[in-house]
Design a protein around this motif. Structure first.
Motif, PDB file in Angstrom:
ATOM      1  N   SER A   1       0.825  -1.219   0.000  1.00 31.58           N
ATOM      2  CA  SER A   1       0.000   0.000   0.000  1.00 31.58           C
ATOM      3  C   SER A   1       0.855   1.262   0.000  1.00 31.58           C
ATOM      4  CB  SER A   1      -0.962  -0.004   1.195  1.00 31.58           C
ATOM      5  OG  SER A   1      -0.263  -0.254   2.394  1.00 31.58           O
TER       6      SER A   1
ATOM      7  N   GLY B   1       1.743   4.637   1.219  1.00 32.76           N
ATOM      8  CA  GLY B   1       1.655   5.573   2.330  1.00 32.76           C
ATOM      9  C   GLY B   1       2.604   6.736   2.111  1.00 32.76           C
TER      10      GLY B   1
ATOM     11  N   SER C   1      -2.063   9.612   2.514  1.00 35.85           N
ATOM     12  CA  SER C   1      -1.758   8.650   1.466  1.00 35.85           C
ATOM     13  C   SER C   1      -2.168   9.182   0.091  1.00 35.85           C
ATOM     14  CB  SER C   1      -2.470   7.327   1.759  1.00 35.85           C
ATOM     15  OG  SER C   1      -2.304   6.426   0.688  1.00 35.85           O
TER      16      SER C   1
ATOM     17  N   ARG D   1      -2.909   3.565   1.158  1.00 42.79           N
ATOM     18  CA  ARG D   1      -2.943   2.973   2.499  1.00 42.79           C
ATOM     19  C   ARG D   1      -4.020   3.668   3.326  1.00 42.79           C
ATOM     20  NH1 ARG D   1       2.727   2.115   5.337  1.00 42.79           N
ATOM     21  NH2 ARG D   1       2.913   0.870   3.443  1.00 42.79           N
TER      22      ARG D   1
END
Length: 281
Positions: free
Chosen positions: A135, A137, A175, A168
């Motif tokens: 993810s 971030g 994010s 994220r």
């Protein structure tokens, strides 16, 4: 009466003398389900030699496949995510980060490095799906931004290897801001006339697809990779229609003009080196 009574022991090895096969010695292809020896898998660039399925790998394996003699200088390796929102779902975000760091040995879902591919300098930022689903971030966005700055400063082409489930959620707007941040940095890279290659691997979805993954001077992908924004189930439920066969595979995306070409991982290094030499000359 040997027919009815065993005169010799069938197994002569004592229990305490048995040897277990070391962990990680064998893998199973997720596609054809055949057993793959680790040594053969490494030699074949983590591609199944029975069905040519490209197994999911991380930054360690990509650096090994791409960089000459696996030699490179890692960049910005000390960056770690904070918890600006004090986010908690089934457990606190800080605890989830610590668990992922211990489990994967990574500081976040991306690593960046400078090395050579067939003698040509290249900066590579590679995502790791094993770290919270790859993810995106704040650390992912920051490492990409710093890698681009490094490429501009040293006039070195930049390769982005995407493998992500998207933004994220534990960092919310922080994010999502990385989409604009990385896109703006790539615009500076373009102004400096430094090549940017985007490599999409399985899977590349969500905010990553909607930002830096699709902004390459050339966009390339591995065979059979899942590439899209929303998942096929969500799209099917939204439009209330069946999706075409092979929807959101790299082959489907290439056919509809979103990719320049698909490259087998075993030929990836030579293909990238050819492009870099062509751009250099």
């Amino acid at each position: 009466m040997a027919w009815f009574k065993r005169e010799k022991k069938g197994i002569s090895t004592l229990t305490e003398e048995k040897k277990e096969a070391p962990d990680g010695l064998w893998n199973k292809c997720p596609n054809c389900k055949k057993a793959l020896h680790s040594a053969d898998l490494i030699e074949n660039k983590y591609v199944c030699h029975y069905c040519d399925y490209h197994l999911r790998i991380g930054s360690k394996e990509y650096f090994q496949v791409l960089f000459d003699n696996n030699q490179f200088k890692e960049l910005f390796e000390g960056l770690r995510s904070g918890d600006p929102l004090n986010f908690t779902d089934s457990k606190p975000y800080t605890e989830r980060l610590i668990d992922s760091i211990h489990k994967t040995g990574l500081n976040d879902a991306i690593r960046a490095a400078h090395g050579k591919i067939e003698g040509e300098d290249l900066v590579v930022a590679c995502m790791d799906f094993n770290f919270i689903g790859g993810s995106m971030g704040s650390v992912v966005g920051e490492k990409i931004a710093r890698s681009i700055d490094y490429s501009i400063k040293h006039k070195i082409p930049f390769l982005m290897i995407s493998k992500s489930g998207g933004a994220r959620m534990m960092e919310a707007a922080f994010s999502l801001m990385q989409m604009a941040k990385t896109s703006a940095k790539l615009a500076l890279l373009s102004q400096a006339k430094i090549p940017y290659i985007s490599l999409l691997t399985d899977p590349t979805t969500g905010g990553v697809t909607a930002s830096y993954a699709m902004l390459g001077d050339i966009n390339i992908a591995e065979p059979g990779a899942l590439i899209g924004f929303a998942g096929p189930r969500v799209i099917k439920e939204t439009i209330k229609k069946d999706l075409p066969k092979g929807f959101q595979t790299s082959e489907f995306v290439l056919e509809h003009g979103f990719l320049d070409f698909i490259v087998d991982r075993r030929a990836m290094k030579a293909r990238l080196a050819t492009f870099l030499k062509m751009m250099k000359n």
